[in-house]
Design a protein around this motif. Structure first.
Motif, PDB file in Angstrom:
ATOM      1  N   GLU A  90       3.906   8.349  12.512  1.00  0.00           N
ATOM      2  CA  GLU A  90       5.116   9.091  12.878  1.00  0.00           C
ATOM      3  C   GLU A  90       5.149   9.388  14.370  1.00  0.00           C
ATOM      4  OE1 GLU A  90       4.571  12.137   9.837  1.00  0.00           O
ATOM      5  OE2 GLU A  90       6.526  11.546   9.005  1.00  0.00           O
ATOM      6  N   SER A  91       3.995   9.669  14.952  1.00  0.00           N
ATOM      7  CA  SER A  91       3.913   9.908  16.390  1.00  0.00           C
ATOM      8  C   SER A  91       4.272   8.649  17.183  1.00  0.00           C
ATOM      9  CB  SER A  91       2.499  10.379  16.747  1.00  0.00           C
ATOM     10  OG  SER A  91       2.339  10.480  18.135  1.00  0.00           O
ATOM     11  N   ILE A  92       3.785   7.521  16.739  1.00  0.00           N
ATOM     12  CA  ILE A  92       4.085   6.241  17.402  1.00  0.00           C
ATOM     13  C   ILE A  92       5.587   5.950  17.297  1.00  0.00           C
ATOM     14  CG2 ILE A  92       3.775   3.739  17.256  1.00  0.00           C
ATOM     15  CD1 ILE A  92       0.832   4.419  16.294  1.00  0.00           C
ATOM     16  N   LYS A 151       8.017   9.700   1.071  1.00  0.00           N
ATOM     17  CA  LYS A 151       9.384   9.637   1.609  1.00  0.00           C
ATOM     18  C   LYS A 151       9.882   8.195   1.635  1.00  0.00           C
ATOM     19  CE  LYS A 151      11.865  10.481   5.948  1.00  0.00           C
ATOM     20  NZ  LYS A 151      11.889   9.183   6.637  1.00  0.00           N
ATOM     21  N   LEU A 152       9.064   7.282   2.121  1.00  0.00           N
ATOM     22  CA  LEU A 152       9.474   5.884   2.221  1.00  0.00           C
ATOM     23  C   LEU A 152       9.664   5.251   0.845  1.00  0.00           C
ATOM     24  CD1 LEU A 152       7.252   4.766   5.225  1.00  0.00           C
ATOM     25  CD2 LEU A 152       9.715   5.236   5.236  1.00  0.00           C
ATOM     26  N   PHE A 153       8.767   5.560  -0.096  1.00  0.00           N
ATOM     27  CA  PHE A 153       8.934   5.032  -1.453  1.00  0.00           C
ATOM     28  C   PHE A 153      10.183   5.603  -2.112  1.00  0.00           C
ATOM     29  CE2 PHE A 153       4.415   3.575  -1.575  1.00  0.00           C
ATOM     30  CZ  PHE A 153       4.682   2.268  -1.971  1.00  0.00           C
ATOM     31  N   SER A 154      10.488   6.855  -1.830  1.00  0.00           N
ATOM     32  CA  SER A 154      11.709   7.465  -2.377  1.00  0.00           C
ATOM     33  C   SER A 154      12.947   6.748  -1.846  1.00  0.00           C
ATOM     34  CB  SER A 154      11.778   8.954  -2.024  1.00  0.00           C
ATOM     35  OG  SER A 154      10.746   9.649  -2.658  1.00  0.00           O
ATOM     36  N   GLU A 155      12.931   6.417  -0.555  1.00  0.00           N
ATOM     37  CA  GLU A 155      14.055   5.690   0.034  1.00  0.00           C
ATOM     38  C   GLU A 155      14.183   4.288  -0.578  1.00  0.00           C
ATOM     39  OE1 GLU A 155      13.569   5.821   4.295  1.00  0.00           O
ATOM     40  OE2 GLU A 155      13.759   8.007   4.339  1.00  0.00           O
ATOM     41  N   LEU A 156      13.040   3.624  -0.774  1.00  0.00           N
ATOM     42  CA  LEU A 156      13.067   2.304  -1.402  1.00  0.00           C
ATOM     43  C   LEU A 156      13.555   2.398  -2.848  1.00  0.00           C
ATOM     44  CD1 LEU A 156       9.734   0.801  -0.064  1.00  0.00           C
ATOM     45  CD2 LEU A 156      12.040  -0.031   0.431  1.00  0.00           C
ATOM     46  N   TYR A 157      13.124   3.427  -3.546  1.00  0.00           N
ATOM     47  CA  TYR A 157      13.520   3.621  -4.939  1.00  0.00           C
ATOM     48  C   TYR A 157      15.041   3.755  -5.060  1.00  0.00           C
ATOM     49  CZ  TYR A 157      13.490   5.496  -9.700  1.00  0.00           C
ATOM     50  OH  TYR A 157      13.720   5.693 -11.034  1.00  0.00           O
ATOM     51  N   ALA A 158      15.635   4.449  -4.108  1.00  0.00           N
ATOM     52  CA  ALA A 158      17.091   4.644  -4.116  1.00  0.00           C
ATOM     53  C   ALA A 158      17.832   3.326  -3.870  1.00  0.00           C
ATOM     54  CB  ALA A 158      17.490   5.670  -3.065  1.00  0.00           C
ATOM     55  N   LEU A 159      17.186   2.352  -3.246  1.00  0.00           N
ATOM     56  CA  LEU A 159      17.819   1.060  -2.925  1.00  0.00           C
ATOM     57  C   LEU A 159      17.523  -0.029  -3.949  1.00  0.00           C
ATOM     58  CD1 LEU A 159      16.908   0.963   0.882  1.00  0.00           C
ATOM     59  CD2 LEU A 159      19.133   1.546  -0.128  1.00  0.00           C
ATOM     60  N   ARG A 160      16.810   0.278  -4.996  1.00  0.00           N
ATOM     61  CA  ARG A 160      16.274  -0.745  -5.894  1.00  0.00           C
ATOM     62  C   ARG A 160      17.305  -1.405  -6.801  1.00  0.00           C
ATOM     63  NH1 ARG A 160      16.241   3.535  -8.830  1.00  0.00           N
ATOM     64  NH2 ARG A 160      15.955   3.472 -11.063  1.00  0.00           N
ATOM     65  N   ASP A 161      18.541  -0.919  -6.826  1.00  0.00           N
ATOM     66  CA  ASP A 161      19.623  -1.539  -7.606  1.00  0.00           C
ATOM     67  C   ASP A 161      19.300  -1.594  -9.104  1.00  0.00           C
ATOM     68  OD1 ASP A 161      22.150  -2.672  -7.881  1.00  0.00           O
ATOM     69  OD2 ASP A 161      21.363  -4.711  -7.672  1.00  0.00           O
ATOM     70  N   GLU A 162      18.909  -0.475  -9.664  1.00  0.00           N
ATOM     71  CA  GLU A 162      18.647  -0.304 -11.098  1.00  0.00           C
ATOM     72  C   GLU A 162      17.471  -1.107 -11.632  1.00  0.00           C
ATOM     73  OE1 GLU A 162      22.161  -0.442 -13.520  1.00  0.00           O
ATOM     74  OE2 GLU A 162      23.370   0.499 -11.963  1.00  0.00           O
ATOM     75  N   SER A 163      16.662  -1.658 -10.786  1.00  0.00           N
ATOM     76  CA  SER A 163      15.464  -2.371 -11.221  1.00  0.00           C
ATOM     77  C   SER A 163      14.379  -1.358 -11.594  1.00  0.00           C
ATOM     78  CB  SER A 163      14.943  -3.265 -10.089  1.00  0.00           C
ATOM     79  OG  SER A 163      13.705  -3.848 -10.455  1.00  0.00           O
ATOM     80  N   ASP A 164      13.459  -1.767 -12.437  1.00  0.00           N
ATOM     81  CA  ASP A 164      12.300  -0.929 -12.748  1.00  0.00           C
ATOM     82  C   ASP A 164      11.283  -0.957 -11.614  1.00  0.00           C
ATOM     83  OD1 ASP A 164      13.327  -0.213 -15.216  1.00  0.00           O
ATOM     84  OD2 ASP A 164      12.262  -1.806 -16.293  1.00  0.00           O
ATOM     85  N   TRP A 165      11.436  -1.913 -10.706  1.00  0.00           N
ATOM     86  CA  TRP A 165      10.498  -2.096  -9.600  1.00  0.00           C
ATOM     87  C   TRP A 165      11.024  -1.429  -8.335  1.00  0.00           C
ATOM     88  CZ3 TRP A 165       5.964  -4.081 -10.990  1.00  0.00           C
ATOM     89  CH2 TRP A 165       5.914  -4.829 -12.162  1.00  0.00           C
ATOM     90  N   PRO A 221      -4.086   7.835  -2.706  1.00  0.00           N
ATOM     91  CA  PRO A 221      -3.328   9.085  -2.532  1.00  0.00           C
ATOM     92  C   PRO A 221      -2.207   8.857  -1.523  1.00  0.00           C
ATOM     93  CG  PRO A 221      -5.456   9.227  -1.414  1.00  0.00           C
ATOM     94  CD  PRO A 221      -5.417   7.902  -2.117  1.00  0.00           C
ATOM     95  N   LEU A 222      -1.016   9.250  -1.872  1.00  0.00           N
ATOM     96  CA  LEU A 222       0.124   9.000  -0.998  1.00  0.00           C
ATOM     97  C   LEU A 222       0.360  10.183  -0.063  1.00  0.00           C
ATOM     98  CD1 LEU A 222       2.616   7.398  -3.531  1.00  0.00           C
ATOM     99  CD2 LEU A 222       1.072   6.252  -1.935  1.00  0.00           C
ATOM    100  N   SER A 223       0.556   9.879   1.187  1.00  0.00           N
ATOM    101  CA  SER A 223       0.885  10.889   2.188  1.00  0.00           C
ATOM    102  C   SER A 223       2.352  11.274   2.018  1.00  0.00           C
ATOM    103  CB  SER A 223       0.655  10.327   3.591  1.00  0.00           C
ATOM    104  OG  SER A 223       1.607   9.308   3.850  1.00  0.00           O
ATOM    105  N   PRO A 224       2.765  12.381   2.615  1.00  0.00           N
ATOM    106  CA  PRO A 224       4.198  12.732   2.570  1.00  0.00           C
ATOM    107  C   PRO A 224       5.087  11.617   3.126  1.00  0.00           C
ATOM    108  CG  PRO A 224       2.925  14.623   3.270  1.00  0.00           C
ATOM    109  CD  PRO A 224       1.964  13.454   3.215  1.00  0.00           C
TER     110      PRO A 224
END
Length: 133
Positions: A124-126, A18-32, A11-14
């Motif tokens: 996030e606190s750290i 968020k981090l996967f969404s940011e990575l997805y935006a940087l993936r350069d049209e890859s399926d990965w 189960p993914l936390s918020p």
């Protein structure tokens, strides 16, 4: 691909979303989400992560560590946050031994989700404390 050959749903936390969404935006049209540096049609390998950890040793300030150490740290810290050991074990996709394996078939899905939210809040606190300096 897990060592125990059991499917491992997480189960993914918020924060993770968020981090996967940011990575997805940087993936350069890859399926990965984490594509290989040399082949956009392949995923990044574990060796890439290990090499990055080796390069980061000095920055992190720890003499020798490997990415697998992050699992131990997460397990230890979640236990310190009061997460029950069976829940931590399920998060890590460990098989339960003895009586637990035979009699306790509960998947702990809601408990895992809550534990990972608590762990992400701790991260996030750290980060917030470190960014003050």
């Amino acid at each position: 691909n897990s060592k125990n050959r059991k499917a491992h749903k997480v189960p993914l936390s918020p924060l993770a979303i968020k981090l996967f969404s940011e990575l997805y935006a940087l993936r350069d049209e890859s399926d990965w989400v984490l594509p290989s540096f040399t082949d956009n049609d392949s995923p990044m390998t574990e060796r890439v992560i290990s090499r990055a950890a080796n390069r980061a040793q000095e920055v992190v300030g720890i003499d020798k560590w490997v990415p697998h150490d992050l699992r131990r740290t997460a397990a230890t810290k979640m236990a310190g946050l009061g997460v029950a050991i069976p829940v931590v074990e399920k998060i890590l996709n460990h098989t339960m031994g003895g009586v637990m394996e035979v009699y306790n078939r509960h998947p702990y899905w809601e408990e895992r989700a809550e534990a990972l939210v608590r762990w992400s809040q701790e991260i996030e606190s750290i980060i917030a404390k470190d960014s003050v300096y």
